[in-house]
Design an enzyme around this catalytic site. Sequence first.
Site, PDB file in Angstrom:
ATOM      1  N   GLU A   1       0.852  -1.179   0.000  1.00  0.00           N
ATOM      2  CA  GLU A   1       0.000   0.000   0.000  1.00  0.00           C
ATOM      3  C   GLU A   1       0.896   1.239   0.000  1.00  0.00           C
ATOM      4  O   GLU A   1       1.847   1.291   0.772  1.00  0.00           O
ATOM      5  CB  GLU A   1      -0.903   0.037   1.247  1.00  0.00           C
ATOM      6  CG  GLU A   1      -1.851   1.203   1.199  1.00  0.00           C
ATOM      7  CD  GLU A   1      -2.836   1.256   2.377  1.00  0.00           C
ATOM      8  OE1 GLU A   1      -2.792   0.379   3.251  1.00  0.00           O
ATOM      9  OE2 GLU A   1      -3.643   2.191   2.383  1.00  0.00           O
TER      10      GLU A   1
ATOM     11  N   MET B   1       0.492  -2.797   8.690  1.00  0.00           N
ATOM     12  CA  MET B   1      -0.226  -2.930   7.422  1.00  0.00           C
ATOM     13  C   MET B   1      -1.152  -4.136   7.464  1.00  0.00           C
ATOM     14  O   MET B   1      -0.754  -5.223   7.864  1.00  0.00           O
ATOM     15  CB  MET B   1       0.819  -3.055   6.293  1.00  0.00           C
ATOM     16  CG  MET B   1       0.224  -3.270   4.922  1.00  0.00           C
ATOM     17  SD  MET B   1      -0.807  -1.867   4.408  1.00  0.00           S
ATOM     18  CE  MET B   1      -1.997  -2.724   3.384  1.00  0.00           C
ATOM     19  N   GLU B   2      -2.388  -3.900   7.020  1.00  0.00           N
ATOM     20  CA  GLU B   2      -3.471  -4.865   7.205  1.00  0.00           C
ATOM     21  C   GLU B   2      -3.580  -5.930   6.126  1.00  0.00           C
ATOM     22  O   GLU B   2      -4.668  -6.481   5.932  1.00  0.00           O
ATOM     23  CB  GLU B   2      -4.789  -4.094   7.283  1.00  0.00           C
ATOM     24  CG  GLU B   2      -5.278  -3.480   5.948  1.00  0.00           C
ATOM     25  CD  GLU B   2      -4.955  -2.002   5.771  1.00  0.00           C
ATOM     26  OE1 GLU B   2      -4.003  -1.530   6.433  1.00  0.00           O
ATOM     27  OE2 GLU B   2      -5.629  -1.326   4.990  1.00  0.00           O
TER      28      GLU B   2
ATOM     29  N   GLU C   1      -5.512  -2.752  12.768  1.00  0.00           N
ATOM     30  CA  GLU C   1      -5.209  -3.571  11.585  1.00  0.00           C
ATOM     31  C   GLU C   1      -6.173  -4.751  11.495  1.00  0.00           C
ATOM     32  O   GLU C   1      -6.614  -5.121  10.412  1.00  0.00           O
ATOM     33  CB  GLU C   1      -3.760  -4.071  11.624  1.00  0.00           C
ATOM     34  CG  GLU C   1      -2.705  -2.967  11.759  1.00  0.00           C
ATOM     35  CD  GLU C   1      -2.826  -1.838  10.738  1.00  0.00           C
ATOM     36  OE1 GLU C   1      -3.301  -2.087   9.617  1.00  0.00           O
ATOM     37  OE2 GLU C   1      -2.447  -0.693  11.074  1.00  0.00           O
TER      38      GLU C   1
ATOM     39  N   HIS D   1      -9.514  -3.757  10.040  1.00  0.00           N
ATOM     40  CA  HIS D   1      -9.471  -3.554   8.585  1.00  0.00           C
ATOM     41  C   HIS D   1      -9.944  -4.799   7.827  1.00  0.00           C
ATOM     42  O   HIS D   1     -10.310  -4.701   6.649  1.00  0.00           O
ATOM     43  CB  HIS D   1      -8.056  -3.234   8.128  1.00  0.00           C
ATOM     44  CG  HIS D   1      -7.737  -1.763   8.077  1.00  0.00           C
ATOM     45  ND1 HIS D   1      -8.593  -0.833   7.525  1.00  0.00           N
ATOM     46  CD2 HIS D   1      -6.636  -1.067   8.463  1.00  0.00           C
ATOM     47  CE1 HIS D   1      -8.028   0.372   7.595  1.00  0.00           C
ATOM     48  NE2 HIS D   1      -6.857   0.257   8.174  1.00  0.00           N
TER      49      HIS D   1
HETATM   50 ZN   LIG Z   1      -5.436   1.703   8.679  1.00  0.00          ZN
END
Ligand SMILES: [Zn+2]
Length: 882
Positions: A126, A268-269, A303, A306
């Site tokens: 991302e 980060m998910e 996370e 998400h």
């Molecule tokens: Zn987020």
Amino acid sequence: MLNTTQPKEVFLADYQAPDYLVDQAALTFELASDMTRVRSVLSMRKNPQGQLNDCVLDGEQLKLISIKIDGRELQGNEYQCTDSALLISSPPDKFELEIETEIFPEKNTALEGLYHSGRLLCTQCEAEGFRRITYYPDRPDVMAVFTVSIVADKVLWPIMLSNGNLDGQGQFDDGRHWVRWHDPHPKPSYLFALVAGDLYCQQDSFVTASGRQVQLEIFVDPENSHKCDHALSSLKQAMKWDEEKYGREYDLDVFMIVAVNDFNMGAMENKGLNIFNSACVLASPETATDNDYYMIQSVVGHEYFHNWSGNRVTCRDWFQLSLKEGFTVLRDQQFSADMNSAAVKRIDDVNQLRNLQFAEDAGPMAHPIRPASFIEIGNFYTVTIYEKGAEVVGMIKTILGEQGFRKGTDLYFERHDGQAVTTDDFIKAMEDANDIDFSQFKRWYTQAGTPELTVTTHYDSSANRYHLRIEQSCPATPGQKEKQPLYIPVAMGLLNKQGDAMAMQLEGEENAYPDETRVLIVSEQQQEFTFINVATEPVLSLLRNFSAPVNLSMARTNSELAFLMANDNDSFNRWDASQRLVINVLMQLVESVRAATVLTVPDEIIKQFSLVLAKAEEAPDLVTKMLTLPSENYLAAQAKPADVDAIHSARNHLKRSLAQALKQQFTTLYDKLNSTGNYRFNADDMAKRSLKNCCLDYLLTTQDPMQVQRCLKQMKQADNMTDTLAGLSILVEYEGPETEHAVRAFYEQWQHDRQVVDKWLAVQAKSSLPNTLVRVKGLMKHPAFSITNPNNVRALLGQFCRNNPVNFHALDGSGYQFLVEQILQLDKLNPQIAARLLGALNSWRQYDEQRQQMIKQALQKIAEQPELSSDVYEVVTKYLAV
Ligand SMILES: [Zn+2]
């Protein structure tokens, strides 16, 4: 002169649906340290909503080896390859695209795509990192089912992970082994992840509400094996909470978290395989502070949440970033509030909003939570998108109430599961589920700037009426001169002189409102509310729990603020009244410093602080917040022009005066609280420790050698990092051999631990003592510091430039010169981190003429460099444009 090829601005208005879609993506990675080979097989088809017949794939820093369509190798004239794209002219409507590329993780210092962190190989995709792995339509509205195979040397890379469930594994005769992962949920490329390395794995499990057994796994470097417990228990709390609060269950057989030392973001998910900055996941009492514990719980929750708000339902394009981030931040805020103290959580969130987001909203990068354009999306992972985004969703919740909001989120998830959608779709679900019209409310998504509410009141004793007049306005921001009225929920209450809640009945209402707090809607430029049957003149408590992200302009006397500080039944407003009182006093002191007159601290504030301290043990967490003076940065934003030195002196003077006047109370309280047993992370103990350390902080401002000894004793005896680090951070404000000795001893004890060493760097960088810049420059040469590690950069350079105003803004310009040197060096290594560090100059227009001139020259020097990254280019041009 600027760069010859200027980076391009992209506009939301130009959005077009993708021309080709990917249904299945099968990727095979042959990992090696220097070079990794990636073979991708994509089942592609033309999108009926697309426009072009050509298929354009994104790709950066890739070496193309071969390209085939339906098994046939393409000749050089059948495709075009540029620095950033691969174009295939008029492929069939449906085809299988096979591409082989080579990538070079060892050379990747930008930390986007596939890169090395120590001996580990990992990814960050991302927003647009996947294009550094293979050619692909790298945009969130292309969602595919991924199958990922990884092949590598078994000794070097014993653990190999990707998204989804494990689908197979085996060995080759040549010492290599392989694994295959399959993720059944279609996802955009930004959620792809891969990790390989020699990692320790701590396991646990969770049974979902519908009885699905989920394996939980945390992977860390072997030396951190004792630091996983807190993250694991936070994960289980989050999974349970999301089921109860939002009806959301987890959907794969395994949920994995990996801790990585070199990471641009917090975490980060990626679907089923979250990658975390090690600072946001590793914790043990000896090495992590209460704040770390608190933050880890919230980031793990964020996370995890998400998985639904971001992964199952994702963003159509990057202009919609706040769709997933604003909503998910609100969710993690609610989670932290439920797990700890709700009042303190709210104060922390509002503090962050006011200190950082309001400054962003008032500066050259001001943008709405759904921006209309950007040059580099990496620059839009901002406090506006995240924190103001959460406030906007929070206002929807306030307007709809708990149940109405849940109906809205249920409909949103049900309607859009498996889709890439927009903030308009989110609002539509809220409207449809509640039969409400949010057309005006949607302006929050398109207008930048912090709105201001100007409030006047009038009590008519002959008619027993109370008039409340609210006027809204919003300052101009770059590209947005005129603003339209917003739809603003304003929570309020009325108190009588004894501090009791008064009944609230608006003109035209048959009965008084049943609760102590009610929400008024301000939707016009000016609005008047008339309360009837008001027997005595009330004291107004407005914007309770900070019900909208606005500035309040209302004349309040110090005694009125003192009354609210003691009596308001809204904890947030009690704290807010204390802050406003302190700011009133500080602004007076700043004037006195500037005029070189005698500084006098009013008795009123000493009396109020004394009363607060007397009742401190009833609500230690809230009291700590009340005793904590507003930051110098926040004060700078309140005064124009901001006089950095006067603010620093005034704030120190107030702190010292309070400490001297209330020394006995601070001492008694400190001694009483300094005897907690073994370290436990819970709201009660955390509150006591923070109050105790707040007292110590005050006591040391007297510069009394006895207090220095008290501080050293605490550091020596502490069994936890909260108390140790509090001691050190207080001590670095004291000039003397004791401090030097403590700083050295701390390093000697903790040099083996990266997380603690970062704290050690940060504490020194924040010291307001003169010569800190020299110290910071020295630390850059210390073995503990590496310019390629984002956590080191944030700890040392970030803290110095952002949170040490008196040194960074030194009148000789040394701080600015230092920043320019660092930006130019960093931009070549890691543009995202360079652009973020430049954010230290966001509010440059608020300073005096002399400083503005120096900052302008500094910015121009950066802008003149050839080959700036688009990240730094965008920030520097926007800063210079105001
Ligand atoms: Zn987020």
